[in-house]
Design a protein around this motif. Structure first.
Motif, short mmCIF file in Angstrom:
data_model
loop_
_atom_site.label_atom_id
_atom_site.label_comp_id
_atom_site.label_asym_id
_atom_site.label_seq_id
_atom_site.Cartn_x
_atom_site.Cartn_y
_atom_site.Cartn_z
N ARG A 43 -11.08 -5.64 -0.43
CA ARG A 43 -9.86 -6.41 -0.72
C ARG A 43 -8.75 -6.06 0.26
NH1 ARG A 43 -10.95 -10.73 -3.93
NH2 ARG A 43 -12.69 -10.11 -5.25
N LEU A 51 0.83 -1.21 0.00
CA LEU A 51 0.00 0.00 0.00
C LEU A 51 0.86 1.25 0.00
CD1 LEU A 51 -2.83 -0.99 2.51
CD2 LEU A 51 -2.80 -1.16 0.02
N HIS A 52 1.90 1.21 0.80
CA HIS A 52 2.79 2.37 0.83
C HIS A 52 3.47 2.58 -0.53
CE1 HIS A 52 6.86 4.18 1.50
NE2 HIS A 52 6.06 5.14 1.85
N SER A 73 -1.61 2.48 4.85
CA SER A 73 -0.28 1.86 4.82
C SER A 73 0.42 1.95 6.17
CB SER A 73 0.60 2.50 3.74
OG SER A 73 0.95 3.81 4.12
N LEU A 103 -12.44 -2.03 -3.54
CA LEU A 103 -11.09 -1.78 -3.02
C LEU A 103 -10.98 -2.01 -1.52
CD1 LEU A 103 -8.22 -0.77 -3.59
CD2 LEU A 103 -9.02 1.52 -3.07
N SER A 146 1.16 4.22 -2.95
CA SER A 146 0.54 5.47 -2.52
C SER A 146 1.27 6.69 -3.07
CB SER A 146 0.48 5.55 -1.00
OG SER A 146 1.77 5.74 -0.47
N ASP A 147 2.30 6.46 -3.85
CA ASP A 147 3.04 7.56 -4.47
C ASP A 147 2.63 7.67 -5.94
OD1 ASP A 147 5.67 9.40 -4.41
OD2 ASP A 147 5.61 8.24 -6.26
N PRO A 148 2.38 8.86 -6.44
CA PRO A 148 1.89 9.02 -7.82
C PRO A 148 2.85 8.44 -8.87
CG PRO A 148 2.45 11.14 -6.84
CD PRO A 148 2.43 10.16 -5.74
N ARG A 181 -7.87 -4.46 -8.08
CA ARG A 181 -8.75 -3.39 -7.60
C ARG A 181 -8.01 -2.06 -7.54
NH1 ARG A 181 -14.05 -4.85 -7.98
NH2 ARG A 181 -14.09 -7.11 -7.61
N ILE A 182 -6.79 -2.11 -7.12
CA ILE A 182 -6.02 -0.86 -7.03
C ILE A 182 -5.79 -0.28 -8.42
CG2 ILE A 182 -3.80 0.15 -6.39
CD1 ILE A 182 -3.68 -1.77 -4.05
N GLU A 219 -9.82 4.40 -13.18
CA GLU A 219 -11.06 5.16 -13.09
C GLU A 219 -10.80 6.58 -12.63
OE1 GLU A 219 -13.75 3.00 -10.69
OE2 GLU A 219 -13.90 1.34 -12.09
N GLU A 220 -9.92 6.71 -11.65
CA GLU A 220 -9.59 8.03 -11.14
C GLU A 220 -8.98 8.88 -12.26
OE1 GLU A 220 -6.47 8.40 -8.23
OE2 GLU A 220 -7.89 9.33 -6.87
N LEU A 250 -4.65 4.86 0.01
CA LEU A 250 -3.57 3.87 0.14
C LEU A 250 -2.56 4.32 1.19
CD1 LEU A 250 -2.93 2.89 -3.59
CD2 LEU A 250 -4.37 1.76 -1.89
N HIS A 251 -2.23 5.59 1.16
CA HIS A 251 -1.28 6.08 2.16
C HIS A 251 -1.86 5.97 3.56
CE1 HIS A 251 0.37 9.45 4.66
NE2 HIS A 251 1.42 8.71 4.45
N LEU A 304 -7.33 8.11 -4.50
CA LEU A 304 -6.78 6.77 -4.29
C LEU A 304 -5.47 6.80 -3.52
CD1 LEU A 304 -6.76 3.74 -4.78
CD2 LEU A 304 -5.66 4.19 -6.98
N GLU A 305 -4.58 7.66 -3.93
CA GLU A 305 -3.28 7.71 -3.25
C GLU A 305 -3.43 8.03 -1.77
OE1 GLU A 305 -1.51 10.58 -5.74
OE2 GLU A 305 -1.77 9.26 -7.48
N LEU A 347 2.65 4.59 -8.59
CA LEU A 347 1.37 4.08 -9.06
C LEU A 347 1.33 4.11 -10.58
CD1 LEU A 347 -1.40 3.05 -8.24
CD2 LEU A 347 -2.19 5.41 -8.12
N ARG A 395 -16.85 4.98 -4.97
CA ARG A 395 -15.74 5.63 -5.69
C ARG A 395 -14.75 4.60 -6.22
NH1 ARG A 395 -13.46 9.31 -8.01
NH2 ARG A 395 -11.71 10.59 -7.30
N PHE A 396 -14.42 3.61 -5.39
CA PHE A 396 -13.45 2.58 -5.78
C PHE A 396 -14.02 1.20 -5.47
CE2 PHE A 396 -10.73 6.20 -4.22
CZ PHE A 396 -10.42 6.69 -5.47
N PRO A 397 -14.86 0.68 -6.35
CA PRO A 397 -15.60 -0.55 -6.05
C PRO A 397 -14.68 -1.71 -5.66
CG PRO A 397 -16.43 0.48 -8.04
CD PRO A 397 -15.19 1.22 -7.67
N GLN A 401 -7.51 -0.87 -11.11
CA GLN A 401 -8.81 -0.44 -11.65
C GLN A 401 -9.20 0.91 -11.06
OE1 GLN A 401 -11.99 -3.28 -10.94
NE2 GLN A 401 -13.46 -1.59 -10.89
N ALA A 402 -9.00 1.06 -9.77
CA ALA A 402 -9.31 2.34 -9.13
C ALA A 402 -8.45 3.45 -9.70
CB ALA A 402 -9.11 2.23 -7.62
N ALA A 403 -7.20 3.15 -9.95
CA ALA A 403 -6.29 4.16 -10.50
C ALA A 403 -6.73 4.57 -11.90
CB ALA A 403 -4.86 3.62 -10.53
#
Lengths: 106, 106
Positions: free
Chosen positions: B93, A16-17, B20, B90, A20-22, A93-94, A100-101, B16-17, B12-13, A25, B86-88, A96-98
């Motif tokens: 999981r 996750l960490h 984490s 996620l 979590s950075d653009p 899922r991550i 969509e965002e 996740l952060h 999202l970020e 990701l 927002r993030f189905p 996919q979320a990225a």
DNA sequence: CTCGTAGTTCGAAGTTCGTCAAACATCGTA
DNA sequence: TACGATGTTTGACGAACTTCGAACTACGAG
């Protein structure tokens, strides 16, 4: 020396960490699109090479990517198999979320 | 003043952060188990109250939790509806991965 | 009104993170 | 051998993070 964690040593918090950075990701997203291996220099990121090296290291030590050396090229790929085995569905899922965002543009 | 991001402002970020960190992931897990609201002091975390306040703030500003004041009590709950919209999938999981990791004990 | 409970706010201290430039290592090629 | 391309390592820097204790606010009970 390129070191990777074993599959069962991959930690959720580390993953996750790492994501979590653009920049990181984005790397993961491009790797998922590519489906296979990519060169370090082939990513569209607005940071210097040394910064990229740093981000690759974070992703690698978290268990998100795999890297191998081939001559002067370092080839990078997603550890999709290991991640799916350890945390089923999480990576998808991550990503996919990225996506969509990014589409929504929020 | 307790401020929460709108549903479509949740990043999202940021999520996740927020998740984490071991303390914050634990908070999210306990909230998921509880199903509803919980008092700030009712979490099993080995940190002081002011540190907990900080972690609640991070989770709240990331859009992971909702908080409301009731007399001297601050009640906290998961923003499951907003996150799912927002993030189905996620959140589920991540929580599932966190549980499995805890069970395996890795 | 006073006391205890619940939680926040405010520095401070130390750590980790993200970034860069400069120097370096390695390989293929001219 | 010398050069260019690919990428790493090192050292530095400010920003952000995690944690704590002390002081503070707000409320209910006695």
């Amino acid at each position: 020396m390129i070191s990777h964690p074993e599959r069962n040593q991959i930690q959720l918090e580390g993953v996750l960490h790492a994501l979590s950075d653009p920049v990181r990701l984005r790397i993961a997203l491009e790797l998922a699109e590519a489906g296979g291996e990519r060169r370090c220099g082939s990513f569209e990121c607005a940071v210097t090479k040394s910064t990229m090296t740093h981000h690759f290291k974070v992703l690698r030590e978290a268990g998100v990517i795999r890297q191998r050396q081939e001559a002067t090229l370092r080839l990078t790929s997603l550890r999709r198999d290991d991640l799916d085995a350890r945390f089923p569905g999480l990576l998808d899922r991550i990503l996919q979320a990225a996506e969509e965002e990014a589409v929504v543009g929020a």
